[in-house]
Design an enzyme around this catalytic site. Sequence first.
Site, PDB file in Angstrom:
ATOM      1  N   LYS A   1       0.807  -1.227   0.000  1.00 55.00           N
ATOM      2  CA  LYS A   1       0.000   0.000   0.000  1.00 55.00           C
ATOM      3  C   LYS A   1       0.843   1.281   0.000  1.00 55.00           C
ATOM      4  CE  LYS A   1      -3.464  -0.617  -0.683  1.00 55.00           C
ATOM      5  NZ  LYS A   1      -3.855  -1.073  -2.040  1.00 55.00           N
TER       6      LYS A   1
ATOM      7  N   THR B   1       3.291   0.865  -4.650  1.00 65.55           N
ATOM      8  CA  THR B   1       4.193  -0.002  -5.418  1.00 65.55           C
ATOM      9  C   THR B   1       3.731  -0.184  -6.862  1.00 65.55           C
ATOM     10  OG1 THR B   1       3.023  -1.944  -4.562  1.00 65.55           O
ATOM     11  CG2 THR B   1       5.009  -1.285  -3.388  1.00 65.55           C
TER      12      THR B   1
ATOM     13  N   GLY C   1      -6.236   3.939  -5.136  1.00 64.49           N
ATOM     14  CA  GLY C   1      -6.696   5.319  -4.953  1.00 64.49           C
ATOM     15  C   GLY C   1      -8.158   5.387  -4.541  1.00 64.49           C
TER      16      GLY C   1
ATOM     17  N   PRO D   1     -11.324   5.947  -1.955  1.00 65.39           N
ATOM     18  CA  PRO D   1     -11.486   6.825  -0.797  1.00 65.39           C
ATOM     19  C   PRO D   1     -11.316   6.046   0.515  1.00 65.39           C
ATOM     20  CG  PRO D   1     -13.528   6.689  -2.105  1.00 65.39           C
ATOM     21  CD  PRO D   1     -12.508   5.833  -2.789  1.00 65.39           C
TER      22      PRO D   1
HETATM   23  P1  A3P Z   1      -5.009   3.943  -1.702  1.00 60.98           P
HETATM   24  O1  A3P Z   1      -5.763   3.063  -2.644  1.00 60.98           O
HETATM   25  O2  A3P Z   1      -5.210   3.599  -0.296  1.00 60.98           O
HETATM   26  O3  A3P Z   1      -5.224   5.405  -1.958  1.00 60.98           O
HETATM   27  P2  A3P Z   1       0.053  -0.323  -3.749  1.00 60.98           P
HETATM   28  O4  A3P Z   1       0.096  -0.307  -5.240  1.00 60.98           O
HETATM   29  O5  A3P Z   1       1.396  -0.535  -3.131  1.00 60.98           O
HETATM   30  O6  A3P Z   1      -0.999  -1.247  -3.243  1.00 60.98           O
HETATM   31  O7  A3P Z   1      -0.352   1.132  -3.281  1.00 60.98           O
HETATM   32  C1  A3P Z   1      -1.642   1.651  -3.515  1.00 60.98           C
HETATM   33  C2  A3P Z   1      -1.589   3.129  -3.280  1.00 60.98           C
HETATM   34  O8  A3P Z   1      -0.904   3.753  -4.346  1.00 60.98           O
HETATM   35  C3  A3P Z   1      -2.948   3.778  -3.287  1.00 60.98           C
HETATM   36  O9  A3P Z   1      -3.467   3.692  -1.982  1.00 60.98           O
HETATM   37  C4  A3P Z   1      -2.646   5.211  -3.744  1.00 60.98           C
HETATM   38  O10 A3P Z   1      -2.717   6.147  -2.707  1.00 60.98           O
HETATM   39  C5  A3P Z   1      -1.192   5.139  -4.228  1.00 60.98           C
HETATM   40  N1  A3P Z   1      -0.960   5.782  -5.507  1.00 60.98           N
HETATM   41  C6  A3P Z   1       0.163   6.479  -5.799  1.00 60.98           C
HETATM   42  N2  A3P Z   1       0.096   7.010  -7.014  1.00 60.98           N
HETATM   43  C7  A3P Z   1      -1.090   6.620  -7.527  1.00 60.98           C
HETATM   44  C8  A3P Z   1      -1.732   6.864  -8.781  1.00 60.98           C
HETATM   45  N3  A3P Z   1      -1.133   7.612  -9.713  1.00 60.98           N
HETATM   46  N4  A3P Z   1      -2.951   6.318  -8.983  1.00 60.98           N
HETATM   47  C9  A3P Z   1      -3.542   5.574  -8.016  1.00 60.98           C
HETATM   48  N5  A3P Z   1      -2.997   5.311  -6.805  1.00 60.98           N
HETATM   49  C10 A3P Z   1      -1.777   5.828  -6.566  1.00 60.98           C
END
Ligand code: A3P
Length: 315
Positions: A72, A75, A279, A281
């Site tokens: 989260k 990545t 992303g 909410p």
């Molecule tokens: P949230 O969904 O809680 O907002 P991972 O890929 O490690 O699971 O991380 C997910 C997180 O990547 C998302 O957490 C979001 O905040 C973040 N993120 C960073 N850049 C993003 C982007 N361009 N579009 C969507 N999420 C992004």
Amino acid sequence: MAVYLVSVFLLLTQCQASPFDYPPPTNSSLAEALQIEVGEINNTSQQLLFSTPPPPGTIRRTPQTIIIGVRKGGTRALLEMLDIHPNIAVAATEVHFFDWDENYIKGIEWYRSLMPYSFENQITIEKTPGYFTSLQAPERIHSMNSSIKLLLILRDPTERVISDYTQVYYNRLENHKPVQPFEGIVIKNGALNTKYKAIQRSLYDVHMERWLKYFNLNQIHIVDGNTLIKTPLTELQKVERFLNLPPRIVSSNFYFNQTKGFFCIRSDGKERCLHESKGRPHPVVNETVLEQLYSYFREHNHRFYQMVNQSFDWH
Ligand code: A3P
């Protein structure tokens, strides 16, 4: 005819061993892999069977760089954004080689078979966010390649806990399982439930200590996940420098999507945002609970800043 049959057999067995073998992952296969990651596609081997073979001059290589986490932290965004770079070839799936024993025992050739085809001038990158918190991953990665370059993307530990909770919350809803409010999980008998896995994953100092037993600090580049959300280019340029790559990622590779509320990617004449599971909410969290989390992480954060000689804008 016999040769033809043998070729078909070989092609079939290869595709069954790894459904991502053909074609080498491209942006669209990455999007597909993301759907698999969230459980939307189960088996693509049939459609991949008749796809084009790998480009001449490419082979599969074990990664020269791994995104080790954190779950989260951002990545997927980091991997997809790095995939813009022509000198980077990314693995389509989270491989879980170094953190899952049942995969690790399959051996390094199995691992390599899951890597994309790449040219000699390309860096192969895989990401498995579970590596950062795994007890075995540092030693195992070190024994594969002691001079490997690692990427670690981190965000405010409290935000990360809420994001972790949100992901599990939606997964449970989709599977018709009961859900609890955030506060009900994080607070037990009036105190912070420090045994909650999501809280433990945010103890960056504890996990980093294990990595620093095997790797020099200069082998680990920390990407600021909060900055990657707001100004992706800044963070990606730092990664290009860390990987000694020519600067190829530019501002026009990103555009802000008002509906999603995040930056999306423009590359090879196509525009794409991350999957809707990225992303989402977050729930509004009770202020007192937030304060309890901030104060619990504060000491750990300071210890982490000292360990890595770098500080971050976390609560
Ligand atoms: P949230 O969904 O809680 O907002 P991972 O890929 O490690 O699971 O991380 C997910 C997180 O990547 C998302 O957490 C979001 O905040 C973040 N993120 C960073 N850049 C993003 C982007 N361009 N579009 C969507 N999420 C992004």
